[in-house]
Design an enzyme around this catalytic site. Structure first.
Site, PDB file in Angstrom:
ATOM      1  CG  ASN A  46      10.830  -2.500  18.208  1.00  0.00           C
ATOM      2  OD1 ASN A  46      10.918  -3.256  17.240  1.00  0.00           O
ATOM      3  ND2 ASN A  46       9.953  -2.707  19.179  1.00  0.00           N
ATOM      4  NE  ARG A 376       8.638  -6.464   6.385  1.00  0.00           N
ATOM      5  CZ  ARG A 376       9.469  -5.448   6.148  1.00  0.00           C
ATOM      6  NH1 ARG A 376      10.703  -5.699   5.754  1.00  0.00           N
ATOM      7  NH2 ARG A 376       9.070  -4.199   6.297  1.00  0.00           N
ATOM      8  NE  ARG A 406      11.843   2.266   5.692  1.00  0.00           N
ATOM      9  CZ  ARG A 406      10.754   2.995   5.930  1.00  0.00           C
ATOM     10  NH1 ARG A 406       9.985   2.708   6.953  1.00  0.00           N
ATOM     11  NH2 ARG A 406      10.449   3.997   5.139  1.00  0.00           N
ATOM     12  CG  HIS A 436       1.765  -3.976   2.731  1.00  0.00           C
ATOM     13  ND1 HIS A 436       0.783  -3.965   3.696  1.00  0.00           N
ATOM     14  CD2 HIS A 436       2.905  -4.351   3.365  1.00  0.00           C
ATOM     15  CE1 HIS A 436       1.299  -4.312   4.855  1.00  0.00           C
ATOM     16  NE2 HIS A 436       2.593  -4.544   4.694  1.00  0.00           N
ATOM     17  CE1 TYR A 469       6.654 -10.958  13.752  1.00  0.00           C
ATOM     18  CE2 TYR A 469       5.805 -10.194  11.656  1.00  0.00           C
ATOM     19  CZ  TYR A 469       6.818 -10.243  12.589  1.00  0.00           C
ATOM     20  OH  TYR A 469       7.986  -9.563  12.353  1.00  0.00           O
ATOM     21  NE  ARG A 565       2.581  -4.142  16.770  1.00  0.00           N
ATOM     22  CZ  ARG A 565       2.806  -4.382  15.491  1.00  0.00           C
ATOM     23  NH1 ARG A 565       2.282  -5.423  14.909  1.00  0.00           N
ATOM     24  NH2 ARG A 565       3.569  -3.555  14.780  1.00  0.00           N
ATOM     25  CG  HIS A 593       1.387  -8.570  11.519  1.00  0.00           C
ATOM     26  ND1 HIS A 593       1.109  -9.066  10.267  1.00  0.00           N
ATOM     27  CD2 HIS A 593       2.233  -7.525  11.331  1.00  0.00           C
ATOM     28  CE1 HIS A 593       1.759  -8.364   9.356  1.00  0.00           C
ATOM     29  NE2 HIS A 593       2.452  -7.428   9.965  1.00  0.00           N
TER      30      HIS A 593
END
Length: 690
Positions: A46, A376, A406, A436, A469, A565, A593
């Site tokens: 992170n 992703r 990213r 997205h 997730y 979160r 998530h």
């Protein structure tokens, strides 16, 4: 006179607090030891992304001479200083946790040792490993008048070496060289043990190389060997308007990323002073120096925890997702969805029905088209293979691959090229916007005409993260949702004008407006003396307009419960502003998530699934969607899921008015851990949380 408190928390400082909550999981003695090791690894990963993107961006603002304060009251320079202080304190705390964890693992017979601590047999094995595997791979790079300082790659581990010529007296300025630790080899090397021993020993690759460093510099005396690691600005800067080919432009920018400006230099605390001086001068680092008491880059602990064999008591109990009962029939997936809507709650329920849905569509002669977004994707994606199979069968297969996801850019470029080669139509997103939204559309020819089958969700189409997730997906053949899904795909891939959506709210054109309208409706109910309530679960909340609207709702008497979160710029508990707002954050085994939004609506409850967090980038710079759930039984399911989170008093932390997060005081209450409770629910469609 005390300074008036800002009504907003700073986004980046809030992120630091989120990573601190992850660190707390590594420190929690109730968590299994090898899981604590994973949390320490996540803290490092992170921090790497935060430094290479957010902190790097602030650094660029300072270099550009920007002094304007953001809406939370921070100038770039002021924020930079505060972030350096807080992140350095966190790193110190992280390494205290690392040392404590190692002590605990030692008691279980698990060790990360230095070479001198090994038995003679183990030392011989490591010498052989070095000579046979490591030595042929590594390359020492000298720095002198004829050989300039080499390029240092971002987030790679290196050794800085100071030397002198053998037989000559030590000079004031030693010779200097660097060695890149080969990332192609395991960082944590298992040491062969006796067959009857339960001990498991490991050694770090840099320690092996340091032990045999003389073999790389024959004829020289090695004075010091010091590990270091550089983090560069890794944010892509793409001129999408001027790019003739977006794929080619991103590939170029990925190559340029390797040359980003240095942001952070990590060194061990006992680094040789001369080596440090050289590194700081050559890499032009001053404030971004992090001196660390321990091995650099603890992300290796993720693979280390997996490399430890046995010791299942030191891990979370294995959990197998339930296969949704709706699909435990002789019917195929589409036949089930034709009769009723189905919710999937991952990782408690299996992702397999999504894979099966696409495979069935690929093999069904009556399916004419499949359309899908990809943000992703996992390394070995069953979905990609299914899409390739569908294209080979002559179906119209359209895949919107977001190249700008990213740190997944290279992976997504590879998938895009593979899908194109298989005959799929691949669209690389839109200029200036990231795609997205998570949606999957199957168009099938049936007796009564064409029918649309849809999956929309809160998470990526990734089989691996679906096990890690918490995400929610809706599978439906609802005509209104199907029509909106078709229209949105056409809008992205073609030149269709924005639609008057019947079900969806879509960013960047209307999602924020829709949310503001829904909040305004609750405000009007509260002002009319009626009960008014909002529950929203998301990853991040940082858009000022959304925060201000929530403050307005709180002032009007609307009860607001937020489950956020990560980043939260809203400050709850401000008298007269946010008295009616509670914010909690849950950090536990799985990454929370899902995005779910609830409006009481004078008793006519409305629930929505969304791909979007309430951040400016999601609401204004991405294509996102928010989809209503129409089925009453599925609404109850979503309310149950929200209630589980709100009832958590074990892993939930409550955000206080001072910006700090605190665990709940249990008192006489029984501890309740929402993720563990969720694992015990056999059927989400029947469970009613009391």
């Amino acid at each position: 006179m005390s300074k008036q408190i800002s009504p907003y928390l700073n986004r980046d400082l809030s992120w630091v607090e989120f990573n601190r909550r992850v660190l707390q999981e590594a420190q929690d003695p109730e968590n299994p030891l090898l899981e604590r090791a994973k949390f320490l690894a996540i803290v490092s990963s992170n921090m790497d992304e935060f430094m290479s993107v957010r902190v790097a961006g602030i650094h660029e603002q300072i270099r550009a001479g920007l002094v304007k304060m953001d809406f939370t009251g921070y100038s770039p320079a002021g924020l930079w200083k505060r972030l350096l202080k807080r992140t350095k304190n966190m790193v110190s705390e992280q390494y205290r946790a690392y040392r404590e964890l190692m002590k605990c693992l030692h008691k279980k017979g698990i060790f990360i040792k230095e070479y001198d601590e090994l038995s003679l047999t183990a030392q011989k094995a490591m010498a052989d490993y070095y000579n046979e595997i490591v030595f042929p791979v590594i390359t020492p790079m000298a720095v002198d008048q004829s050989r300039p300082f080499p390029h240092v790659h971002t987030k790679e581990l290196y050794l800085a070496v100071t030397l002198g010529i053998e037989g000559e007296e030590t000079t004031e300025e030693p010779l200097f060289a660097i060695i890149q630790i080969p990332s192609i080899l395991p960082r944590c090397v298992p040491i062969p043990g006796r067959s009857n021993s339960k001990k498991q020993e490991f050694i770090l690759l840099e320690d092996i190389i340091t032990t045999f460093i003389d073999t790389l510099f024959t004829g020289y005396n090695v004075y010091s060997v010091s590990p270091f690691r550089l983090t560069r600005n890794s944010d892509l800067s793409i001129d999408e308007e001027g790019a003739e080919d977006l794929l080619e432009e991103i590939e170029k920018e990925l190559r340029r990323r390797k040359w980003g400006a240095p942001v952070r230099l990590e060194v061990e605390s006992d680094i040789d002073p001369y080596a440090l001086q050289i590194l700081k001068e050559e890499l032009e680092i001053d404030d971004g120096l992090y001196t660390i008491d321990g091995p650099l880059d603890l992300s290796f602990l993720m693979k280390f925890s997996s490399a430890v064999t046995g010791h299942e008591q030191l891990r979370y109990k294995k959990y197998e997702p339930e296969y949704p009962k709706e699909f435990e029939t002789d019917q195929d997936i589409m036949s089930v969805i034709a009769e009723r809507d189905v919710l999937l709650y991952h990782p408690y329920e299996s992702f397999e029905p999504v894979n099966e849905f696409v495979w069935e569509a690929a093999q069904d002669p009556d399916v004419l088209a499949i359309k899908m977004t990809m943000y992703r994707v996992s390394g070995q994606s069953s979905l990609v293979k299914a899409l390739e199979s569908a294209a080979a069968a002559g179906k119209q297969v359209t895949v919107i691959v977001e190249l700008k996801a990213r740190f997944d850019e290279e992976n997504n470029i590879a998938w895009a090229k593979q899908l194109e080669k298989a005959g799929c139509h691949v669209v690389y997103g839109l200029v200036g916007l990231k795609i997205h939204a998570k949606m999957l559309l199957v168009v099938r020819r049936e007796k009564d005409g064409l029918k649309r089958y849809v999956h929309v969700g809160t998470g990526n189409y990734n089989e691996n993260t679906a096990k890690l997730y918490t995400d929610i997906g809706l599978m439906t053949s609802n005509d209104i949702i199907g029509a909106d899904t078709s229209a949105l795909f056409n809008e992205i891939t073609g030149y269709s004008a924005p639609r008057d959506w019947e079900a969806f709210a879509v960013a960047p054109t209307g999602l924020k407006t829709k949310l503001l309208e829904l909040i305004d409706r609750e405000i009007s109910h509260a002002q009319a003396g009626k009960p008014a309530k909002i529950i929203a679960k998301m990853n991040s909340l940082s858009n000022q307009e959304m925060i201000d609207k929530l403050y307005e709702a709180s002032t009007a008497g609307v009860s607001i419960q937020l489950i956020v979160r990560g980043v939260c710029c809203l400050r709850p508990g401000l008298p007269g502003i946010s008295d009616n707002i509670q914010v909690i954050s849950i950090v536990d085994r799985y990454l929370e998530h899902s995005r779910v939004i609830y409006f009481y609506n004078d008793g006519e409850e409305e629930l929505y699934l969304s791909s979007a967090d309430w951040m400016t980038r999601n609401l204004q710079k991405r294509v996102e969607l928010m989809c209503p759930v129409f089925d009453d039984s599925l609404k109850r399911t979503l309310i149950n899921i929200l209630k589980l989170s709100l009832d958590d008093n074990k892993k939930a932390r409550v955000l206080r008015v001072n910006g700090q997060y605190e665990h709940f005081e249990l008192g006489e209450e029984q501890p309740f851990r929402s993720q563990f409770a969720a694992q015990k629910v056999k059927s989400w469609k029947e469970a009613i949380v009391e």
